[in-house]
Scaffold this active site. Structure first.
Site, mmCIF file in Angstrom:
data_model
loop_
_atom_site.group_PDB
_atom_site.id
_atom_site.type_symbol
_atom_site.label_atom_id
_atom_site.label_comp_id
_atom_site.label_asym_id
_atom_site.label_seq_id
_atom_site.Cartn_x
_atom_site.Cartn_y
_atom_site.Cartn_z
ATOM 1 N N HIS A 293 0.829 -1.207 0.000
ATOM 2 C CA HIS A 293 0.000 0.000 0.000
ATOM 3 C C HIS A 293 0.864 1.258 0.000
ATOM 4 C CE1 HIS A 293 -3.018 2.732 2.225
ATOM 5 N NE2 HIS A 293 -3.288 2.759 0.949
ATOM 6 N N GLU B 202 2.068 2.027 -3.465
ATOM 7 C CA GLU B 202 0.993 2.670 -4.231
ATOM 8 C C GLU B 202 0.973 4.179 -3.987
ATOM 9 O OE1 GLU B 202 -3.338 3.748 -3.159
ATOM 10 O OE2 GLU B 202 -3.096 1.568 -3.013
ATOM 11 N N HIS B 203 1.128 4.600 -2.736
ATOM 12 C CA HIS B 203 1.141 6.031 -2.415
ATOM 13 C C HIS B 203 2.381 6.719 -2.986
ATOM 14 C CE1 HIS B 203 -2.163 7.047 0.500
ATOM 15 N NE2 HIS B 203 -2.316 5.744 0.415
ATOM 16 N N GLU C 118 4.947 10.543 2.840
ATOM 17 C CA GLU C 118 3.749 9.724 2.636
ATOM 18 C C GLU C 118 3.265 9.016 3.896
ATOM 19 O OE1 GLU C 118 1.795 9.630 -0.031
ATOM 20 O OE2 GLU C 118 3.120 11.198 -0.786
ATOM 21 N N GLU D 15 -5.151 7.255 6.478
ATOM 22 C CA GLU D 15 -6.008 6.224 5.886
ATOM 23 C C GLU D 15 -6.180 5.056 6.864
ATOM 24 O OE1 GLU D 15 -6.189 3.914 1.609
ATOM 25 O OE2 GLU D 15 -4.971 5.729 1.791
#
Length: 564
Positions: free
Chosen positions: A57, A60-61, A137, A144
């Site tokens: 994840h 992805e960021h 990030e 999230e």
């Protein structure tokens, strides 16, 4: 029945570059001058080691933060400058098995499409992982993570672990662990990225209002051909999910839950579509779920029903596994009653089956959907087509969605020539036994049911089925004709034309007024409104017409009242 289905996609340009990456390109004019793009990567959280939980994840960021060609959020600035959507959940998603990067961009200028494809190419092999990039990030990923700790997130995570218990999937939720998100090193993230992000595990999808699909293929080749594949990329492993003979139970108590609910899941292997028989079995499964849902709906409309609503569906859980899932929403203390009703109905099908009349209704419903899909085949949105190819690509079936749809257009032949009978459809209920990897859970704002209550209901229904003490389905009688006395036909006494909006108004001999307007938005639908709604549409259209011509509109008070 043993004839192999074609492996090549239908209605789409398809190929594989020399470096291993696959591509799908399709021209579609809905919406105009827009394109839906995606890079599908067969890499998800299940590949993470213990010290990497959440890294898939994080990668992805990082993709939108900086790459070799784009730095300091240049990708975000580019998307915002062309009016494309951007957001943490809008442009990419990470699951247990896959990571997907999505773009929805204007293509009225050729350079925009080229640059958008170059962004996807950067994601494939050029994501930058520096300490500064990672530190920037962490906050977004942590936000999230905190957002997923609400009631919905807690219930979803608990349900996932319950469903996939005994497999590595249960220990690899995509959101990861807080300690990893806060402390993971750039070297660990970079190592994961370099280990698993290989071109042979990727596919590019482009669906949009292109003048020539081959031009888009050439753009993909230009942007991706320069990427050099790794000499010996590791194979993506398959992770086993163990089956179980005894059902699993759980009673979730969540004070923030909207209401009480019951969910029954039956896990099974996700079968690939290889032969015509496989496709026929898929149709039989669809018919079974349709017929079962028809019964659930009728039960919910009875006096004092066991649940407010109930539905059955099939869904792919992880790459090797799918589930048939029945879900019911019920009153506060009604979870036990709802569970008993759901289990009883499936047992009733096993004992008595569906009637020929039930299956004929289901066949008609499915045929209506198929014919509607055919009539609207040129009106499907590009994002829907893209998502269809993504689903197929990521599940790695040997047949893609467009082929399934095109075959459904011929399924009238399959329905009537092969003749899927009520008996065959009813046999599918054998897969929905509590001894077939079944998981039963309840969700309640307060603890009204406990696990022993759920077990007791299962034992009672199984005993009733074993002894044959479940009665047949009471199918109501529906007459062939509802209106037996035909009315006398009237005639049109007046007709008005509103040429500015292409509408007509008829006055019938009984005083009834009928207003109609022909459109080409959807080829097989007629929308009906009360007269007030038509007046509202007329006023809005007229106002837009006047606005376009620079005319000020003062609405008639009586018309305004009708609009309200």
């Amino acid at each position: 029945m043993n004839q192999l289905l074609p492996h090549q996609p239908v209605g789409v340009g398809y190929g594989t570059l020399d470096n291993g990456i696959r591509y799908y390109v399709r021209c579609n004019s809905k919406p105009r001058k827009r394109a839906a793009l995606a890079l599908a990567v067969r890499v998800g959280s299940v590949l993470e080691e213990e010290d990497e939980r959440g890294v898939a994840h994080i990668v992805e960021h990082l993709a939108f933060s900086a790459t070799k060609r784009y730095t300091n959020y240049d990708i975000v600035k580019f998307l915002e400058s062309i009016g494309a959507e951007f957001g943490a959940c809008q442009n990419a998603v990470t699951s247990a098995d896959d990571t997907v990067y999505e773009l929805f961009v204007p293509v009225d200028k050729p350079e925009l499409l080229s640059k958008a494809i170059s962004v996807l190419a950067e994601f494939s092999s050029e994501i930058r992982v520096s300490k500064d990039d990672l530190d920037k990030e962490r906050g977004a990923v942590m936000e999230e993570y905190r957002g997923s700790r609400n009631a919905t997130g807690r219930l979803q995570d608990a349900h996932w672990v319950l469903m996939i218990e005994g497999s590595k999937y249960a220990e690899r939720l995509p959101i990861g662990l807080e300690r990893v998100i806060r402390t993971v090193s750039p070297d660990t993230v970079k190592s994961f990225y370099k280990k698993w992000y290989h071109l042979c595990n990727m596919a590019v999808i482009a669906v949009g209002d292109f003048s020539d699909a081959q031009d888009v293929v050439e753009l993909i080749k230009i942007q991706f051909s320069e990427k050099i594949p790794a000499p010996d990329p590791p194979l993506i492993p398959t992770f086993h999910v163990p089956s179980h003979d005894m059902p699993r139970f759980s009673c979730f108590v969540e004070s923030e839950a909207d209401g009480s609910a019951v969910m029954i899941s039956y896990k099974m292997a996700a079968e690939e579509l290889i032969t015509v028989k496989d496709y026929r079995n898929l149709l039989a499964e669809s018919m079974f779920l349709y017929a079962l849902n028809q019964r659930f709906f009728k039960i919910s409309r009875r006096k004092d029903p066991p649940y407010f609503s109930c539905s059955a569906s099939a869904d792919v859980l992880v790459r090797p596994l799918k589930a048939n899932i029945m879900t019911a929403g019920c009153k506060g203390k009604g979870t036990i009653q709802a569970l008993e009703s759901m289990l009883t109905e499936v047992a009733r099908v096993r004992i008595h089956g569906f009637s020929d009349r039930e299956i004929s209704i289901v066949r008609a419903l499915l045929m209506s959907e198929i014919e509607s899909a055919y009539l609207e085949r040129d009106q499907v949105q590009s994002t829907s087509l893209r998502d269809g190819y993504l689903q197929d690509k990521l599940i790695f079936f040997t047949i893609n969605l467009s082929l399934v749809l095109s075959m459904k257009l011929n399924s009238k032949r399959l329905f009537y020539h092969v003749n899927i009978s009520a008996l065959e459809v009813s046999k599918y209920s054998e897969k929905l036994r509590t001894s077939c990897s079944c998981v039963i859970k309840t969700i309640e704002p307060q603890a009204f049911a406990v696990v022993d209550d759920l077990k007791n209901v299962v034992d009672i229904v199984n005993l009733l089925e074993e002894e044959g003490r479940i009665s047949t389905w009471d199918d109501e009688h529906v007459p062939e004709e509802i209106v037996t006395t035909k009315s006398h036909m009237g005639h049109v006494v007046n007709k008005l034309e509103y040429s500015n909006i292409g509408a007509n108004e008829l006055t019938l001999s009984n005083g009834m007024r009928v207003c109609y307007k022909c459109t080409d938005f959807l080829d097989d639908q007629v929308w009906c409104y009360k007269y007030e709604a038509f007046v509202q549409i007329w006023v809005v259209n007229s106002a837009l017409l006047c606005w376009d011509r620079g005319i000020t509109v003062v609405a008639d008070p009586s018309t305004q009242r009708k609009c309200v």
